[in-house]
Design a protein around this motif. Structure first.
Motif, PDB file in Angstrom:
ATOM      1  N   ALA A  79      21.205  51.056  17.191  1.00 55.46           N
ATOM      2  CA  ALA A  79      21.379  52.349  16.519  1.00 55.46           C
ATOM      3  C   ALA A  79      21.051  52.197  15.034  1.00 55.46           C
ATOM      4  O   ALA A  79      20.353  53.019  14.441  1.00 55.46           O
ATOM      5  CB  ALA A  79      22.808  52.847  16.698  1.00 55.46           C
ATOM      6  N   HIS A  80      21.542  51.112  14.448  1.00 61.77           N
ATOM      7  CA  HIS A  80      21.292  50.865  13.027  1.00 61.77           C
ATOM      8  C   HIS A  80      19.795  50.725  12.748  1.00 61.77           C
ATOM      9  O   HIS A  80      19.273  51.292  11.787  1.00 61.77           O
ATOM     10  CB  HIS A  80      22.046  49.614  12.590  1.00 61.77           C
ATOM     11  CG  HIS A  80      21.665  49.126  11.234  1.00 61.77           C
ATOM     12  ND1 HIS A  80      21.737  49.928  10.110  1.00 61.77           N
ATOM     13  CD2 HIS A  80      21.177  47.936  10.806  1.00 61.77           C
ATOM     14  CE1 HIS A  80      21.319  49.237   9.057  1.00 61.77           C
ATOM     15  NE2 HIS A  80      20.964  48.036   9.457  1.00 61.77           N
ATOM     16  N   MET A  81      19.096  49.988  13.602  1.00 61.66           N
ATOM     17  CA  MET A  81      17.658  49.801  13.388  1.00 61.66           C
ATOM     18  C   MET A  81      16.920  51.140  13.523  1.00 61.66           C
ATOM     19  O   MET A  81      16.019  51.443  12.737  1.00 61.66           O
ATOM     20  CB  MET A  81      17.095  48.775  14.380  1.00 61.66           C
ATOM     21  CG  MET A  81      17.476  47.336  14.033  1.00 61.66           C
ATOM     22  SD  MET A  81      17.036  46.131  15.340  1.00 61.66           S
ATOM     23  CE  MET A  81      15.253  46.032  15.111  1.00 61.66           C
ATOM     24  N   LEU A  82      17.303  51.915  14.514  1.00 62.38           N
ATOM     25  CA  LEU A  82      16.630  53.214  14.707  1.00 62.38           C
ATOM     26  C   LEU A  82      16.901  54.156  13.536  1.00 62.38           C
ATOM     27  O   LEU A  82      15.997  54.836  13.047  1.00 62.38           O
ATOM     28  CB  LEU A  82      17.095  53.864  16.023  1.00 62.38           C
ATOM     29  CG  LEU A  82      16.578  53.207  17.307  1.00 62.38           C
ATOM     30  CD1 LEU A  82      17.300  53.759  18.535  1.00 62.38           C
ATOM     31  CD2 LEU A  82      15.060  53.418  17.452  1.00 62.38           C
ATOM     32  N   THR A  83      18.167  54.189  13.091  1.00 58.09           N
ATOM     33  CA  THR A  83      18.514  55.139  12.031  1.00 58.09           C
ATOM     34  C   THR A  83      18.164  54.625  10.637  1.00 58.09           C
ATOM     35  O   THR A  83      18.343  55.345   9.660  1.00 58.09           O
ATOM     36  CB  THR A  83      20.020  55.490  12.067  1.00 58.09           C
ATOM     37  OG1 THR A  83      20.781  54.284  11.968  1.00 58.09           O
ATOM     38  CG2 THR A  83      20.385  56.225  13.339  1.00 58.09           C
ATOM     39  N   SER A  84      17.676  53.406  10.535  1.00 58.59           N
ATOM     40  CA  SER A  84      17.203  52.923   9.232  1.00 58.59           C
ATOM     41  C   SER A  84      15.948  53.666   8.819  1.00 58.59           C
ATOM     42  O   SER A  84      15.577  53.665   7.650  1.00 58.59           O
ATOM     43  CB  SER A  84      16.888  51.427   9.300  1.00 58.59           C
ATOM     44  OG  SER A  84      18.073  50.717   9.489  1.00 58.59           O
ATOM     45  N   MET A  85      15.293  54.276   9.811  1.00 52.23           N
ATOM     46  CA  MET A  85      14.047  54.973   9.505  1.00 52.23           C
ATOM     47  C   MET A  85      14.269  56.433   9.189  1.00 52.23           C
ATOM     48  O   MET A  85      14.982  57.130   9.910  1.00 52.23           O
ATOM     49  CB  MET A  85      13.086  54.820  10.673  1.00 52.23           C
ATOM     50  CG  MET A  85      12.473  53.421  10.665  1.00 52.23           C
ATOM     51  SD  MET A  85      11.382  53.217  12.028  1.00 52.23           S
ATOM     52  CE  MET A  85      12.532  53.579  13.327  1.00 52.23           C
ATOM     53  N   ALA A  86      13.652  56.874   8.117  1.00 49.75           N
ATOM     54  CA  ALA A  86      13.735  58.277   7.717  1.00 49.75           C
ATOM     55  C   ALA A  86      13.238  59.158   8.855  1.00 49.75           C
ATOM     56  O   ALA A  86      12.276  58.813   9.547  1.00 49.75           O
ATOM     57  CB  ALA A  86      12.892  58.510   6.469  1.00 49.75           C
ATOM     58  N   GLY A  87      13.903  60.260   9.075  1.00 54.36           N
ATOM     59  CA  GLY A  87      13.446  61.223  10.077  1.00 54.36           C
ATOM     60  C   GLY A  87      13.862  60.888  11.496  1.00 54.36           C
ATOM     61  O   GLY A  87      13.432  61.535  12.456  1.00 54.36           O
ATOM     62  N   SER A  88      14.736  59.877  11.656  1.00 51.14           N
ATOM     63  CA  SER A  88      15.079  59.440  13.010  1.00 51.14           C
ATOM     64  C   SER A  88      15.882  60.476  13.795  1.00 51.14           C
ATOM     65  O   SER A  88      15.938  60.409  15.025  1.00 51.14           O
ATOM     66  CB  SER A  88      15.827  58.101  12.967  1.00 51.14           C
ATOM     67  OG  SER A  88      16.820  58.097  11.980  1.00 51.14           O
ATOM     68  N   SER A  89      16.495  61.450  13.089  1.00 51.69           N
ATOM     69  CA  SER A  89      17.277  62.440  13.829  1.00 51.69           C
ATOM     70  C   SER A  89      16.400  63.279  14.763  1.00 51.69           C
ATOM     71  O   SER A  89      16.902  63.931  15.671  1.00 51.69           O
ATOM     72  CB  SER A  89      18.070  63.336  12.878  1.00 51.69           C
ATOM     73  OG  SER A  89      17.191  63.998  12.002  1.00 51.69           O
ATOM     74  N   ALA A  90      15.081  63.236  14.574  1.00 56.12           N
ATOM     75  CA  ALA A  90      14.184  63.991  15.458  1.00 56.12           C
ATOM     76  C   ALA A  90      14.146  63.417  16.873  1.00 56.12           C
ATOM     77  O   ALA A  90      13.865  64.136  17.822  1.00 56.12           O
ATOM     78  CB  ALA A  90      12.772  64.020  14.869  1.00 56.12           C
ATOM     79  N   TYR A  91      14.425  62.125  17.034  1.00 54.61           N
ATOM     80  CA  TYR A  91      14.335  61.528  18.376  1.00 54.61           C
ATOM     81  C   TYR A  91      15.565  60.712  18.759  1.00 54.61           C
ATOM     82  O   TYR A  91      15.708  60.280  19.881  1.00 54.61           O
ATOM     83  CB  TYR A  91      13.070  60.651  18.500  1.00 54.61           C
ATOM     84  CG  TYR A  91      12.928  59.678  17.360  1.00 54.61           C
ATOM     85  CD1 TYR A  91      12.172  60.014  16.226  1.00 54.61           C
ATOM     86  CD2 TYR A  91      13.565  58.462  17.383  1.00 54.61           C
ATOM     87  CE1 TYR A  91      12.069  59.142  15.158  1.00 54.61           C
ATOM     88  CE2 TYR A  91      13.461  57.588  16.311  1.00 54.61           C
ATOM     89  CZ  TYR A  91      12.717  57.928  15.212  1.00 54.61           C
ATOM     90  OH  TYR A  91      12.626  57.075  14.160  1.00 54.61           O
ATOM     91  N   PHE A  92      16.452  60.468  17.793  1.00 55.10           N
ATOM     92  CA  PHE A  92      17.661  59.699  18.095  1.00 55.10           C
ATOM     93  C   PHE A  92      18.871  60.625  18.010  1.00 55.10           C
ATOM     94  O   PHE A  92      19.089  61.275  16.986  1.00 55.10           O
ATOM     95  CB  PHE A  92      17.801  58.543  17.098  1.00 55.10           C
ATOM     96  CG  PHE A  92      19.099  57.791  17.233  1.00 55.10           C
ATOM     97  CD1 PHE A  92      19.304  56.913  18.291  1.00 55.10           C
ATOM     98  CD2 PHE A  92      20.127  57.966  16.312  1.00 55.10           C
ATOM     99  CE1 PHE A  92      20.506  56.225  18.433  1.00 55.10           C
ATOM    100  CE2 PHE A  92      21.326  57.292  16.444  1.00 55.10           C
ATOM    101  CZ  PHE A  92      21.507  56.419  17.507  1.00 55.10           C
TER     102      PHE A  92
END
Lengths: 418, 418
Positions: free
Chosen positions: B286-299
């Motif tokens: 989860a941390h790795m995915l949400t480290s990226m800007a804009g991740s709320s579009a797919y996570f």
């Protein structure tokens, strides 16, 4: 006693590897009272080796080198040093036998490269390497000492720990060195410096103070060098008292300890458990907690509630609150914390909701705005922070701030219970 | 073009931190055709700064320095360099305003330390620092260039990447350098080297190959240096074809791209969402995915189910399965993935359950054993891995393996759909 370190290898200069040897050696040398005043990384060339040694021995009496002692053609340290110190290379029978035996284990015969490895500079002090074929060589002239070790970290570490450090400590006149670190959370470096201005101005001159900032945490380090251990310890004790009086609970540790370790110790000590409900920190708090071995004893789980639906369905946040106040609000973050306590069944829960960025900020709630709440079965507290514009930094600072709130709450609960 | 790097800070010389700046800078400089011939770490003293600069500019024309630019009394680089280059320190109004604004966000007023930060050396070229108050300063005299940057890694990296490297590359006469990275997942360095042995033996001599391993991923880097850009590009294209034929879907990217970025692009492209159900990875995915800007579009979210109770209560794992097969089993990890898909409401879910270590291993399930599953609404696949004995490494390798399974599943689903 002052020393310099020289590390040899092109792989360092093209950035293929990070030179971790120097930091390790510096720490060990400092611990026995030898301070390192320069570290130099150079390439595998005769010119670079000779010029760096000449510069170093013009400044200090002791030079430690690593690297360039392998069996291949690009490794020229031994030949260069032997030439420089006018030592003839002669075969070391013991070393020859040892190399032969090592090779036999891998069913390999002696070749020209390996025979070369058994040559040692006559007149230099040879210190054995238990884990490799290249021994440590200690050259001395006019009270200047140059010690060459292999660059393979575990070979170098073994040579230093088991043989070299004890010899250095015994043969050189080293002062006592004392380092004291104080970990401070929630204050920027410049604000901290201002708060400590008067205290710092009155520091005895023997204390060298350093501010070591990282996002969310400043490490303050006092370093003292002297002959009387108990005197230095007394000075540090006294200064620590002053720091505690000024900074109070801003200090979260007196060793170079991570806040998640401090939290772990507190929870284990009080036999309590924690969970997290994370929006903007996106699982980073759970990750930090579970990075530590044994965390299952106090950490039960987390809900990373990135979308509003998950906040409502898994954590039980009221959809009206989400609509009325928005996800980044005191109301929602408190419900998230309370919801996590219940859903995961822990004594404490930390919740975060904020705008990590780079997008999503508004006039009222700019990027960096984060609400953090800590809940227990019957209580919830919350606080609003405004961190930075940078996403990674916001995630890290919010995580640290959340842990710090939990730390203070656990300590206060303890205090209230007497 | 040759350069030297000087890093300033007592924390390096006492071994409290490893100087990672130099390796990063060396790699970036090499990438634009500037080779680094020496790296020196020195203490925060005027003598050390001046003598190391004088030595460096006697050997090369370009010197890059980091550190010693903080607002506190122990940071003396700016003053020392300004004196050395005979520049007067004058207030930079733009910088002053920027510092004031930064402080205002934290509700802090200007103090003497911050005012000091707004002073810049007159005559030096000032390159802004977007993430801190200490700008980069470029001093020049007699075609010798000394560039000073802050030592905080993310500030230094931002300055170099977004501003300094493009300027250096343009203003200095550097050869054309082509780097092609190939990201390989799921093969250790030595196994990969063996697989590529024949291909490597036939590489044209202009191609320099480097294996850059990190836990779970090997970056293969081909570096070519020359004058004819199109010729170098043609050589690389040709070698890439060969690599693809050998490694197939083991290659997950052709840029220095993280796998979470590859996943992000795929999910965005297919308009799909993902969630995670993490036991041994503890929130790291989860941390790795949400480290990226804009991740709320797919996570959408995650459940970190560290305890069995949470696996059952939040993810709906059957308690009989937990008892019969244990938490680290195919049955449980598949139920975790399916449960996360439902509870969080996503198209895909990744679940992990394993023994990260150092404790908890058994004969049958040693430390490093990890089950990973990927679920969709109507399908679930799973795979067992045995990684290493080291906790941090296991967490990281399990996360990467999970992302890689998801990547392959998305690509295969796509393939099946034509």
């Amino acid at each position: 006693m002052q020393a310099e370190i020289i590390t040899i290898g092109d792989e360092i200069l093209i950035g293929q590897i990070v030179d971790t040897n120097s930091a390790w050696m510096s720490k060990e040398l400092n611990a026995i009272g030898i301070s390192v005043n320069r570290i130099t990384s150079i390439s595998d060339t005769k010119d670079a080796i000779v010029s760096s040694i000449e510069e170093a021995i013009s400044r200090v009496d002791l030079v430690l080198m690593t690297g360039g002692l392998g069996p291949t053609n690009d490794d020229i340290t031994k030949k260069t040093l032997s030439d420089y110190f006018a030592c003839e290379l002669v075969q070391d029978e013991g070393l020859y036998a040892k190399i032969e035996e090592r090779l036999a284990r891998y069913k390999i015969g002696m070749n020209a490269f390996n025979r070369e490895q058994a040559l040692v500079p006559e007149g230099a002090r040879i210190i054995p390497n238990d884990f490799g074929t290249a021994p440590c060589m200690w050259f001395s002239r006019d009270n200047k000492h140059v010690i060459s070790m292999p660059g393979v970290p575990f070979e170098m570490k073994n040579i230093m720990q088991s043989r070299l450090l004890p010899i250095l400590s015994e043969e050189f006149d080293c002062p006592y060195v004392l380092h004291q670190t104080v970990m401070v959370q929630g204050l920027g470096e410049s604000v901290l410096a201002e708060i400590l201005q008067d205290w710092e101005a009155k520091l005895p001159s023997v204390v060298k103070l350093a501010y070591l900032p990282s996002p969310g945490v400043v490490r303050l380090r006092m370093s003292l060098l002297g002959d009387d251990e108990s005197e230095l310890k007394a000075i540090v004790e006294n200064q620590l008292k002053g720091l505690k009086a000024i900074l109070g609970e801003r200090i979260f540790a007196f060793d170079d300890e991570k806040i998640e370790q401090v939290i772990a110790n507190l929870l284990l000590d009080k036999k309590k458990t924690v969970s997290t409900a994370e929006s903007c920190t996106g699982g980073n708090m759970a990750h930090m907690l579970t990075s530590m071995a044994g965390s299952s004893a106090y950490f039960k789980g987390s809900v990373v509630a990135y979308s509003n639906e998950v906040k409502a369905s898994v954590l039980g946040v009221n959809t009206n609150s989400l609509e009325e106040f928005g996800a980044v609000s005191q109301q929602v973050v408190e419900q998230m914390a309370t919801g996590a306590c219940k859903a995961i069944g822990t004594d404490y829960a930390i919740a975060t909701s904020g705008i990590a960025g780079p997008d999503g900020g508004t006039e009222e709630k700019p990027v960096g705005t984060v609400w953090i709440a800590i809940a227990t079965a019957d209580k919830v507290i919350s606080e609003k922070f405004v961190f930075s514009k940078e996403r990674g930094r916001n995630i890290r600072m919010a995580s640290l701030a959340g842990f710090n709130m939990l730390r203070k709450m656990i300590l206060n609960v303890e205090k209230m219970m007497g």
